[in-house]
Design an enzyme around this catalytic site. Structure first.
Site, PDB file in Angstrom:
ATOM      1  CE  LYS A  11       9.266   4.778   6.083  1.00 24.88           C
ATOM      2  NZ  LYS A  11       9.280   5.844   5.044  1.00 24.88           N
ATOM      3  CE1 TYR A  51       8.793   2.618   0.694  1.00 27.15           C
ATOM      4  CE2 TYR A  51      10.755   1.756   1.754  1.00 27.15           C
ATOM      5  CZ  TYR A  51       9.541   2.415   1.832  1.00 27.15           C
ATOM      6  OH  TYR A  51       9.075   2.871   3.046  1.00 27.15           O
ATOM      7  CG  HIS A 117       5.654   1.665   4.583  1.00 31.92           C
ATOM      8  ND1 HIS A 117       5.645   2.273   3.349  1.00 31.92           N
ATOM      9  CD2 HIS A 117       4.853   0.572   4.472  1.00 31.92           C
ATOM     10  CE1 HIS A 117       4.873   1.563   2.522  1.00 31.92           C
ATOM     11  NE2 HIS A 117       4.389   0.527   3.178  1.00 31.92           N
ATOM     12  CD  GLU A 128       3.129  -1.860   0.981  1.00 32.87           C
ATOM     13  OE1 GLU A 128       2.696  -1.532   2.105  1.00 32.87           O
ATOM     14  OE2 GLU A 128       3.478  -1.029   0.118  1.00 32.87           O
TER      15      GLU A 128
HETATM   16  N1  UDP Z   1      10.513   9.830   0.116  1.00 31.13           N
HETATM   17  C1  UDP Z   1      11.649  10.616   0.075  1.00 31.13           C
HETATM   18  N2  UDP Z   1      11.602  11.793  -0.620  1.00 31.13           N
HETATM   19  C2  UDP Z   1      10.487  12.227  -1.270  1.00 31.13           C
HETATM   20  C3  UDP Z   1       9.333  11.422  -1.225  1.00 31.13           C
HETATM   21  C4  UDP Z   1       9.377  10.236  -0.522  1.00 31.13           C
HETATM   22  O1  UDP Z   1      12.665  10.253   0.657  1.00 31.13           O
HETATM   23  O2  UDP Z   1      10.526  13.298  -1.883  1.00 31.13           O
HETATM   24  C5  UDP Z   1      10.549   8.553   0.862  1.00 31.13           C
HETATM   25  C6  UDP Z   1       9.861   8.689   2.226  1.00 31.13           C
HETATM   26  O3  UDP Z   1      10.583   7.901   3.175  1.00 31.13           O
HETATM   27  C7  UDP Z   1       8.492   8.103   1.947  1.00 31.13           C
HETATM   28  C8  UDP Z   1       8.838   6.975   0.953  1.00 31.13           C
HETATM   29  O4  UDP Z   1       9.870   7.544   0.148  1.00 31.13           O
HETATM   30  O5  UDP Z   1       7.878   7.634   3.121  1.00 31.13           O
HETATM   31  C9  UDP Z   1       7.687   6.538   0.081  1.00 31.13           C
HETATM   32  O6  UDP Z   1       7.091   7.667  -0.533  1.00 31.13           O
HETATM   33  P1  UDP Z   1       5.509   7.811  -0.657  1.00 31.13           P
HETATM   34  O7  UDP Z   1       5.266   8.955  -1.567  1.00 31.13           O
HETATM   35  O8  UDP Z   1       4.917   6.479  -1.009  1.00 31.13           O
HETATM   36  O9  UDP Z   1       5.070   8.270   0.809  1.00 31.13           O
HETATM   37  P2  UDP Z   1       4.313   7.525   2.009  1.00 31.13           P
HETATM   38  O10 UDP Z   1       3.308   6.594   1.420  1.00 31.13           O
HETATM   39  O11 UDP Z   1       5.378   6.813   2.805  1.00 31.13           O
HETATM   40  O12 UDP Z   1       3.685   8.646   2.796  1.00 31.13           O
END
Ligand code: UDP
Length: 142
Positions: A11, A51, A117, A128
């Site tokens: 990222k 997203y 990610h 994806e």
């Molecule tokens: N995210 C955020 N705030 C939150 C939860 C998620 O900004 O409270 C963002 C963060 O960058 C995260 C992405 O949204 O990586 C996708 O969330 P997910 O729960 O899918 O987490 P990941 O799979 O990336 O661990």
């Protein structure tokens, strides 16, 4: 164990920190091969589409603006158990909760600017990888 493919994104925060190489070393050290890669600056439309599952979440707008705040490095990784292995290397979403030695524990600042990610399941990995590397389904890989 199955040979899988998964999508990884380094990222904007991690690209800005100049740690692409260090993150790639972790993939390689865990036996994950980079089989496709593209450095790009995502448009709002691309980030929003990627997203889309989070569209209704309160953090969606901030997430899209973060993901479009600078260049990203996008790669498809291949290896045994690649999806879970990459998630293990990444650590928990919130770097404060991420295990020691994980990418997020070592390189991320916050739950939103969290360095990487990684696809979380075979279904999302397929969607994806195809999103950023159309035509990969015909790539032999080895
Ligand atoms: N995210 C955020 N705030 C939150 C939860 C998620 O900004 O409270 C963002 C963060 O960058 C995260 C992405 O949204 O990586 C996708 O969330 P997910 O729960 O899918 O987490 P990941 O799979 O990336 O661990």
């Amino acid at each position: 164990m199955a040979i899988e493919r998964t999508l990884s994104i380094i990222k904007p925060d991690a690209v800005a920190k100049n740690v692409i190489g260090q993150i790639y070393s972790r993939f390689e050290g865990a036996g994950l091969k980079v089989i496709a890669a593209r450095m790009t600056w995502l448009s709002e439309q691309e980030a929003g589409q990627f997203y889309a599952v989070h569209k209704e979440r309160p953090f969606f707008k901030d997430l899209v603006s973060f993901m479009t705040s600078g260049p990203v490095m996008i790669q498809a990784l291949e290896g045994e158990n690649a999806i879970a292995k990459n998630r293990e290397l990444m650590g928990a979403t919130d770097p404060k909760k991420a295990d020691k030695g994980t990418i997020r524990a070592d390189f991320a600042e916050s739950i939103d600017a969290n360095a990487v990610h990684g696809s979380d399941a075979p279904e999302t990995a397929a969607v994806e990888v195809a999103f950023f590397f159309p035509g990969m389904n015909t790539y032999a890989g080895r």
